[in-house]
Design a protein around this motif. Structure first.
Motif, PDB file in Angstrom:
ATOM      1  N   THR A 117       0.738  -1.218  -0.045  1.00 19.55           N
ATOM      2  CA  THR A 117      -0.079  -0.019  -0.002  1.00 19.55           C
ATOM      3  C   THR A 117       0.796   1.252  -0.020  1.00 19.55           C
ATOM      4  O   THR A 117       1.846   1.312   0.667  1.00 19.55           O
ATOM      5  N   ILE A 119       1.407   4.948   0.896  1.00 20.14           N
ATOM      6  CA  ILE A 119       0.919   5.886   2.308  1.00 20.14           C
ATOM      7  C   ILE A 119       1.902   7.220   1.955  1.00 20.14           C
ATOM      8  O   ILE A 119       2.883   7.018   2.128  1.00 20.14           O
ATOM      9  N   ARG A 174       1.149  -5.231   3.250  1.00 20.50           N
ATOM     10  CA  ARG A 174      -0.243  -5.480   3.607  1.00 20.50           C
ATOM     11  C   ARG A 174      -0.196  -5.852   5.131  1.00 20.50           C
ATOM     12  O   ARG A 174      -1.059  -5.619   5.906  1.00 20.50           O
ATOM     13  N   GLU A 231       0.398  -2.910   7.537  1.00 21.80           N
ATOM     14  CA  GLU A 231      -0.480  -1.692   7.540  1.00 21.80           C
ATOM     15  C   GLU A 231      -0.884  -1.402   8.736  1.00 21.80           C
ATOM     16  O   GLU A 231      -0.776  -0.247   8.969  1.00 21.80           O
ATOM     17  N   THR A 261       0.349   2.096  10.587  1.00 19.60           N
ATOM     18  CA  THR A 261      -0.791   3.309  10.649  1.00 19.60           C
ATOM     19  C   THR A 261      -1.148   3.540  12.146  1.00 19.60           C
ATOM     20  O   THR A 261      -1.342   4.718  12.433  1.00 19.60           O
ATOM     21  N   TRP A 264      -1.443  11.176   7.924  1.00 15.09           N
ATOM     22  CA  TRP A 264      -0.975  10.129   6.770  1.00 15.09           C
ATOM     23  C   TRP A 264      -2.290  10.301   6.148  1.00 15.09           C
ATOM     24  O   TRP A 264      -3.555  10.384   6.331  1.00 15.09           O
ATOM     25  N   ARG A 271      -3.832   7.328   2.637  1.00 14.60           N
ATOM     26  CA  ARG A 271      -3.599   6.147   1.864  1.00 14.60           C
ATOM     27  C   ARG A 271      -3.722   6.528   0.775  1.00 14.60           C
ATOM     28  O   ARG A 271      -4.999   7.238   0.260  1.00 14.60           O
TER      29      ARG A 271
END
Length: 334
Positions: free
Chosen positions: A172, A174, A278, A281, A285, A295, A297
């Motif tokens: 992902t 970010i 993943r 994550e 976060t 932050w 995504r």
């Protein structure tokens, strides 16, 4: 506009120059091409290493010498931090026109004060440096250009964070930090309008320190698989460079209601693009939220794709992107 910017001399690849030199010193260079900072291993038994980044901000320093020097410091500091290294020392080369010109001497004094105040706030010592005056043609001086070098230390280079995305399946993307409408002195203003005016982006050195702490922790705990700082060219430049470094496609999804132009091209400081596996994550976060780091995504890595896509805006093949990025200097010097 995106391809025009990434092909400009300000943002194009320096590969044509760097590949003419030995950048892998006795095999101990562990980060070189594409990296925000170079990194070498200094102890083969422990894996201890150092990272080094140099940055300059002539356009910003012209607009505000005090802030411009701090922006150069902040970028070099951030470039070391994104590798997973702790920024530990500063050096500099301060390049200006004739000190006999009161305006130039004022620029110099303000830049020195800005650099000193910035280093004091970050708690990072200046270990040396030099000054170069009389850089001008006739009465026309160069842009005031403080070049700032930051050296960092990493306990084990095996924990370094690369720039290229796609090293882990299912990453992902970010974005750390705040994106504001800040375009004065930007590469967009230069390339699109040949304009230099206004005030540079605001610098927040406490945010830079927080970013550094987060990235060092992420390196230590294996929470991110890639990181790239945002500076000239903004978010889209960082995404493009990370995709080219990793040789993999990605899809960018901007926040609902966001102004695409601002989010893609703003040069707001204190921002870093990270690729997060993943599986990590939620943990990553959670750390960002706990430390009050903004932050967003903003996309996913698509290892089966050969293009960079910004949803509802445009898509470009990596081959076309690489050609635009890498062909400029060979054409200029060929």
């Amino acid at each position: 506009m995106f391809l025009k910017m990434i092909a400009s001399p300000a943002l194009c690849s320096r590969k044509f120059i760097t590949e003419q030199y030995d950048r892998y010193v006795r095999g101990n260079t562990v980060l070189a091409e594409h990296a925000d900072s170079g990194m070498i291993r200094i102890d083969e038994e422990s894996g201890r290493g150092i990272a080094l980044a140099t940055d300059a901000s002539g356009r910003y320093t012209y607009l505000d010498p005090y802030q411009g020097a701090q922006l150069a410091l902040a970028e070099a500091y951030r470039n070391v931090a994104v590798s997973g290294s702790k920024p530990s020392a500063v050096s500099n080369c301060l390049n200006f026109g004739s000190p006999e010109d009161p305006a130039v001497m004022w620029q110099f004094s303000q830049a020195v004060r800005g650099l000193a105040d910035g280093c004091a706030q970050l708690g990072i010592p200046v270990t040396g440096g030099n000054v170069s005056f009389y850089n001008q043609t006739g009465s026309t001086a160069i842009l005031p250009t403080p070049v700032v070098a930051v050296l960092g230390v990493i306990d084990d280079v095996r924990r370094r964070i690369p720039t290229g995305i796609g090293t882990e399946p299912g990453e992902t993307l970010i974005l750390l930090g705040d994106t504001l409408d800040e375009f004065d002195g930007s590469i967009w203003a230069q390339v699109e309008h040949d304009h230099l005016g206004g005030v540079p982006p605001k610098v927040d050195l406490e945010r830079e320190r927080l970013l550094s702490d987060i990235l060092i922790a992420a390196s230590r705990d294996g929470l991110v698989s890639a990181a790239h700082d945002l500076s000239e060219g903004g978010l889209i430049q960082a995404v493009a460079e990370a995709a080219l470094a990793g040789e993999t496609g990605c899809r960018v999804l901007l926040p609902e209601g966001a102004d695409p132009f601002v989010w893609l091209f703003s040069e707001s400081t204190g921002r870093v693009l990270v690729a997060v596996p993943r599986t990590e994550e939620t943990r990553f976060t959670g750390m960002l939220t706990a430390r009050q780091m903004p932050w967003t995504r903003i996309g996913v890595v698509d290892q089966g794709s050969d293009e960079l896509e910004v949803q509802d805006q445009f898509a470009v093949k990596l081959t076309d992107l690489r050609a635009a990025h890498e062909d400029t200097l060979p054409a200029l010097f060929g």
